[in-house]
Structures are given as C-alpha cells and as structure tokens.
Design a protein around this motif. Structure first.
Motif, short mmCIF file in Angstrom:
data_model
loop_
_atom_site.label_atom_id
_atom_site.label_comp_id
_atom_site.label_asym_id
_atom_site.label_seq_id
_atom_site.Cartn_x
_atom_site.Cartn_y
_atom_site.Cartn_z
N VAL A 175 39.81 -33.44 87.41
CA VAL A 175 39.64 -34.51 86.67
C VAL A 175 39.26 -35.76 87.34
O VAL A 175 39.89 -35.86 88.50
CB VAL A 175 40.90 -34.69 85.63
N TYR A 176 38.23 -36.53 87.13
CA TYR A 176 37.88 -37.72 87.93
C TYR A 176 38.10 -38.88 87.02
O TYR A 176 37.76 -38.69 85.60
CB TYR A 176 36.38 -37.51 88.16
N ARG A 177 38.51 -39.89 87.38
CA ARG A 177 38.97 -41.17 86.51
C ARG A 177 38.72 -42.34 87.07
O ARG A 177 39.50 -42.70 88.10
CB ARG A 177 40.41 -41.12 85.67
N PRO A 178 37.93 -43.19 86.75
CA PRO A 178 37.85 -44.70 87.21
C PRO A 178 38.98 -45.47 86.68
O PRO A 178 39.44 -45.09 85.88
CB PRO A 178 36.66 -45.14 86.62
N LEU A 179 39.69 -46.31 87.65
CA LEU A 179 41.17 -46.67 87.43
C LEU A 179 40.55 -48.22 86.89
O LEU A 179 40.12 -49.00 87.40
CB LEU A 179 41.95 -46.96 88.41
N GLU A 180 41.40 -48.40 85.48
CA GLU A 180 41.26 -49.73 84.90
C GLU A 180 42.57 -50.31 84.45
O GLU A 180 43.47 -49.70 84.51
CB GLU A 180 40.41 -49.53 83.67
N SER A 181 42.51 -51.63 84.37
CA SER A 181 43.87 -52.08 84.07
C SER A 181 43.68 -53.12 83.10
O SER A 181 42.44 -53.55 82.72
CB SER A 181 44.60 -53.04 85.25
N LEU A 182 44.82 -53.56 82.28
CA LEU A 182 44.73 -54.77 81.17
C LEU A 182 46.26 -55.37 81.12
O LEU A 182 47.23 -54.54 81.00
CB LEU A 182 44.33 -54.03 79.95
N LEU A 183 45.99 -56.61 80.86
CA LEU A 183 47.42 -57.09 80.71
C LEU A 183 47.07 -58.32 79.58
O LEU A 183 46.53 -59.27 79.98
CB LEU A 183 48.07 -57.87 81.97
N VAL A 184 47.58 -58.17 78.44
CA VAL A 184 47.44 -59.19 77.17
C VAL A 184 48.42 -60.11 77.43
O VAL A 184 49.68 -59.83 77.57
CB VAL A 184 47.36 -58.14 76.00
N GLN A 185 48.18 -61.30 77.21
CA GLN A 185 49.20 -62.46 77.24
C GLN A 185 50.15 -62.24 75.97
O GLN A 185 49.79 -61.69 74.99
CB GLN A 185 48.32 -63.76 77.15
N LEU A 186 51.25 -62.58 76.04
CA LEU A 186 52.26 -62.91 74.87
C LEU A 186 51.53 -63.86 73.79
O LEU A 186 51.07 -64.72 74.16
CB LEU A 186 53.55 -63.09 75.23
N PRO A 187 51.83 -63.74 72.46
CA PRO A 187 52.52 -62.71 71.64
C PRO A 187 51.86 -61.57 71.52
O PRO A 187 50.65 -61.47 71.39
CB PRO A 187 52.86 -63.21 70.35
N TRP A 188 52.54 -60.15 71.44
CA TRP A 188 52.04 -59.04 71.43
C TRP A 188 51.93 -58.59 69.92
O TRP A 188 51.53 -57.37 69.75
CB TRP A 188 52.50 -57.85 72.19
N HIS A 189 52.04 -59.47 69.05
CA HIS A 189 52.08 -59.26 67.70
C HIS A 189 51.26 -60.36 66.73
O HIS A 189 51.23 -61.52 67.46
CB HIS A 189 53.52 -59.05 67.03
N ARG A 190 50.81 -59.81 65.80
CA ARG A 190 50.18 -61.04 64.78
C ARG A 190 50.61 -60.57 63.52
O ARG A 190 50.50 -59.34 62.80
CB ARG A 190 48.49 -60.64 64.79
N GLY A 191 51.59 -61.42 62.98
CA GLY A 191 52.27 -61.19 61.68
C GLY A 191 53.09 -59.96 61.70
O GLY A 191 54.03 -59.84 62.65
N ARG A 192 52.83 -58.72 60.95
CA ARG A 192 53.64 -57.58 61.21
C ARG A 192 52.66 -56.48 61.75
O ARG A 192 53.23 -55.30 61.57
CB ARG A 192 53.97 -57.11 59.73
N VAL A 193 52.03 -56.86 62.66
CA VAL A 193 51.31 -55.80 63.41
C VAL A 193 51.68 -56.10 64.96
O VAL A 193 51.42 -57.12 65.11
CB VAL A 193 49.70 -55.68 63.36
N VAL A 194 52.17 -54.98 65.72
CA VAL A 194 52.68 -55.25 67.11
C VAL A 194 52.10 -54.08 67.86
O VAL A 194 51.43 -53.04 67.41
CB VAL A 194 54.22 -55.03 67.04
N LEU A 195 51.72 -54.42 69.04
CA LEU A 195 50.89 -53.54 69.92
C LEU A 195 51.85 -53.19 71.17
O LEU A 195 52.60 -53.88 71.72
CB LEU A 195 49.86 -54.34 70.78
#
Ligand code: FAD
Length: 376
Positions: free
Chosen positions: A267-287
């Motif tokens: 398996v070959y995979r490019p490495l990616e990253s992500l950091l989303v700033q808080l808050p991690w929710h909007r209303g009643r949907v959370v990630l």
C-alpha cells in the motif's frame, strides 16, 4: 446523570465512529450509524498502536480480542541501515502492568473486531448509506439519507474521516487537509522468527521498520520524502519499494526485500494532516477523529486519539445537563492532547525531511509518549 441526547446518529463507521457507538450503547442510548461503504471494509496493511491505544481498547472492552488476533510487546529497537543497533527505547505499560506497552494489528482485523462489538451492542448499522441534508432546529437535527428516509436526532456525530462531508456541511470554512511532503509504503510479510517487537532502521533520508501484526505476519513500513503529492501506478509498487530498501544492507532488511512482490499487499499513501480549531461542534452536530485532527503516523497515535474522542464524548454526555454543555466540555478536554499529537508528528516529519536535529526528534518522541501516558 442521564444523557441529554437519547437518539444519536453517527456518520462514518471507522475506528472513531464504531468506538462512539460502543460507548454510547453502554448508556442504553439509541444509536444509528450510517457507513458509506456497502462492504464496511478497512483497507491497508498493519497499524501500530502505543500503550495509550491499548488502554483505550481496555475501556472499550476489545483488549482481549486485540491480544488474541494482533501482536503486542514492549519496547522499540533502533538500528542503522547496515544493522548496528543504536538504541532500545522502553514503551511504558500504560494499559496496566499485565498489558505490553505497544503492539500492532492488521487494519481489517481491528475493523472486524470493532464491527463485531458494535453490532453486538445493538447499534443500528446501515451500510452503503449516508446523509444528504442536515437541518438543525431548536431541539434536534433532521437528517435526510441517501435511501430517501428522514429522521430526527438529538445529536449527530460526524466521524467520516479526513475528507468529511459532515465537516463540509457544518463548517465549510474549516482548515483543509495538508500534504506533509512524505509518503509511506507498507507491505505484509511472513513474520521472521525472533521478530517480536517494533524495529526501525534509520537511513539518512528514508526510514524503514518492521512490526509484528499477528502470530505469523509482520508489516513492513518505509517512509519516503516526496516534494509533490503524486499517485503511483500499482504495477510499479513492488519494484519501487524494493529499490527503496536497497540501501539497507542489514541482513533482515535484505531478506525482507527479497520477499517484496505483487503478493505482499503493498500500500502506498501520501501523508496528510489536519487540525481544525475549536469548537468542534455547530449546534447539535459534533465532529470526532480524523474529521478534526488527522495526524501523520510518526507517533502511531491517530487511531488512539480518535477512539479516545469517543470515550470522552460519551463521558461528557453522561454528566452534562445539555448537549451544548457536553460538546463544549468535550472539545475543551480533547484539544491539547490532539493538537500535541498532530503538531508533534508534523514536526517529526519536518526534521526527517530536512535532515534536522536528531536530538530534537528523540526529545519530541520522548515527551509526547510521556504525555500520552497521562489520563485522558
Ligand atoms: C498511511 C497512514 C498510516 C497510519 N498509521 C497509523 C498507525 O500506525 N497507528 C495509528 O494509530 N494511526 C495511524 N494512522 C491514522 C489512523 O489510520 C486514523 O487516525 C484513523 O483511521 C482515524 O479513524 P476515523 O474513524 O476517525 O476515520 P476513518 O478511518 O477515515 O473512518 C471514516 C469512516 O467513515 C466512512 N465515511 C466516509 N465518508 C462518509 C460519509 N459521507 N457518510 C458515511 N460514512 C462515510 C468511511 O468509509 C470510513 O469507514 C495512519 C494513517 C495513515 C494515512
């Protein structure tokens, strides 16, 4: 205290989503999962797991299955390309005195263990299905699905990974995944006698390693720098991986190189990253999980922090008066630990790419692994 959310939808049945389902079902909450893949498959070779991950498995209740079907041991051995050993790092027994400090397992095997426990928990799993619309109102979220049905939920958990459609729907302004400048190759080989724990061979630009994933298999990984995020024709996988291993003259590495062929599940995979700033929710949907904090694998902790998200979210729901309170508390408890893993893994990659300070590399590894041993 009873959870302020009784009817919960989880979007995505990966490691994070399944862990959330298992924990929330322990509170007898009604849990639906939609997973876009009709086969609920997990792709890829082995996955390395630290002591903190094994502690999370213990809380979830899957540690016995992992120990039976995966592989676990203490410590990491470090070698130079020609085979001279330069270090042996301890891995603290975070999950308890009777549980080794780390291990590894084939990804599809871990996914199967989690899927079995998720199904047995009574969560309602719908495969080959996803949402088409999320409409928030005062006391819930109305969700429309690709099968044409619509249902109301008290809480929606987005666990649909790095390229999350849930994130795109609720926070289109969020940061996007970023290519790190490295890619990783992995292959599965018969386990060599005596290969009991993680071993790494550090070349000037390329790092390779072996980790047992079961009683009779081990996985090989190779990290390579690549300026551009390019796709590679699978027909070239075996010759390219073999070429990358050529400078590693250690006899075990050359033995592995001879076994690299089209049957080695490369398996070959490019490495990616992500950091989303808080808050991690909007209303009643959370990630949760990779939707908000996807890390490169330098600290082998991506699955760990996603599964821990699930444990903490379930705890906060159990003790909060309102969904808003639970989701705010969840983000506050998780931010520092997840930020640390994503940013420190990224820094390790930068040091490897630039041929930077090995002492800083070792220091980051040590301090991060010590911090991960702290309670969540
Ligand atoms: C090359 C590589 C090596 C890694 N090695 C390690 C390692 O050794 N150790 C470690 O701990 N971590 C490792 N990681 C990180 C780890 O794999 C991830 O952190 C982990 O898989 C995240 O789990 P998740 O459930 O949050 O997301 P995912 O695993 O991405 O799961 C998301 C799920 O959602 C489903 N889905 C997607 N879109 C939708 C939709 N619209 N609707 C419904 N379902 C959807 C997907 O089919 C999938 O089942 C590695 C990552 C990479 C890329």
């Amino acid at each position: 205290m009873a959870s302020p959310a009784k009817n919960i939808l989880i979007i995505g049945g990966g490691f994070s989503g399944m862990a959330a389902a298992i924990q929330l079902r322990k509170q007898q909450l009604n849990v639906d999962i939609v997973e876009i893949d009709p086969g609920w498959r997990s792709y890829g070779a082995g996955i390395s797991l630290g002591g903190a991950t094994l502690r999370a498995f213990k809380t979830l209740g899957i540690l016995p299955q992992f120990l039976e079907r995966g592989a676990a041991d203490d410590g990491v051995d470090i070698f130079l390309p020609h085979g001279q050993q330069v270090a042996s790092l301890p891995t603290p027994r975070i999950a308890g005195p009777d549980v080794p400090g780390g291990g590894a397992i084939m990804r599809p095997v871990l996914a199967k263990i989690l899927a079995e426990v998720t199904t047995a928990s009574g969560a309602n799993v719908r495969l080959g299905c996803t949402f088409t619309a999320l409409r928030q109102h005062d006391d819930g979220v109305e969700v429309t699905f690709t099968d044409g049905t619509t249902k109301d939920y008290d809480l929606v958990i987005g666990a649909d990974g790095l390229y999350s459609n849930t994130r795109a729907a609720i926070m289109p302004e969020a940061a996007k995944p970023k290519y790190s400048g490295q890619c990783v190759w992995r292959a599965v080989l018969p386990r060599t006698p005596g290969m009991d724990r993680v071993s790494m061979w550090l070349g000037p630009k390329i790092k390779t390693g072996l980790n047992p994933v079961s009683k009779d298999e081990m996985y090989l990984f190779v990290t390579e720098d690549r300026v551009d995020n390019v796709t590679v024709d699978p027909k070239l996988f075996a010759p390219m991986l073999s070429e990358l291993l050529a400078p590693f003259s250690a006899p075990l590495m050359q033995q592995c190189r001879e076994q690299i062929n089209d049957h080695a599940q490369i398996v070959y995979r490019p490495l990616e990253s992500l950091l989303v700033q808080l808050p991690w929710h909007r209303g009643r949907v959370v990630l949760i999980g990779d939707t908000v904090h996807a890390t490169t694998p330098h600290l082998a902790s991506g699955a760990c922090i996603g599964i821990e998200d699930a444990l903490v979210l379930a705890e906060e729901l159990e003790r909060a008066d309102s969904v808003e309170q639970a989701l705010t508390q969840f983000g506050a408890r998780r931010w520092e630990r997840c930020r640390m893993v994503v940013e420190n893994s990224g820094r390790l990659g930068e040091i490897e790419i630039t041929g930077g300070d090995k002492a800083e590399h070792a220091q980051i590894m040590r301090t991060t692994l010590a911090a991960l041993a702290e309670p969540i």
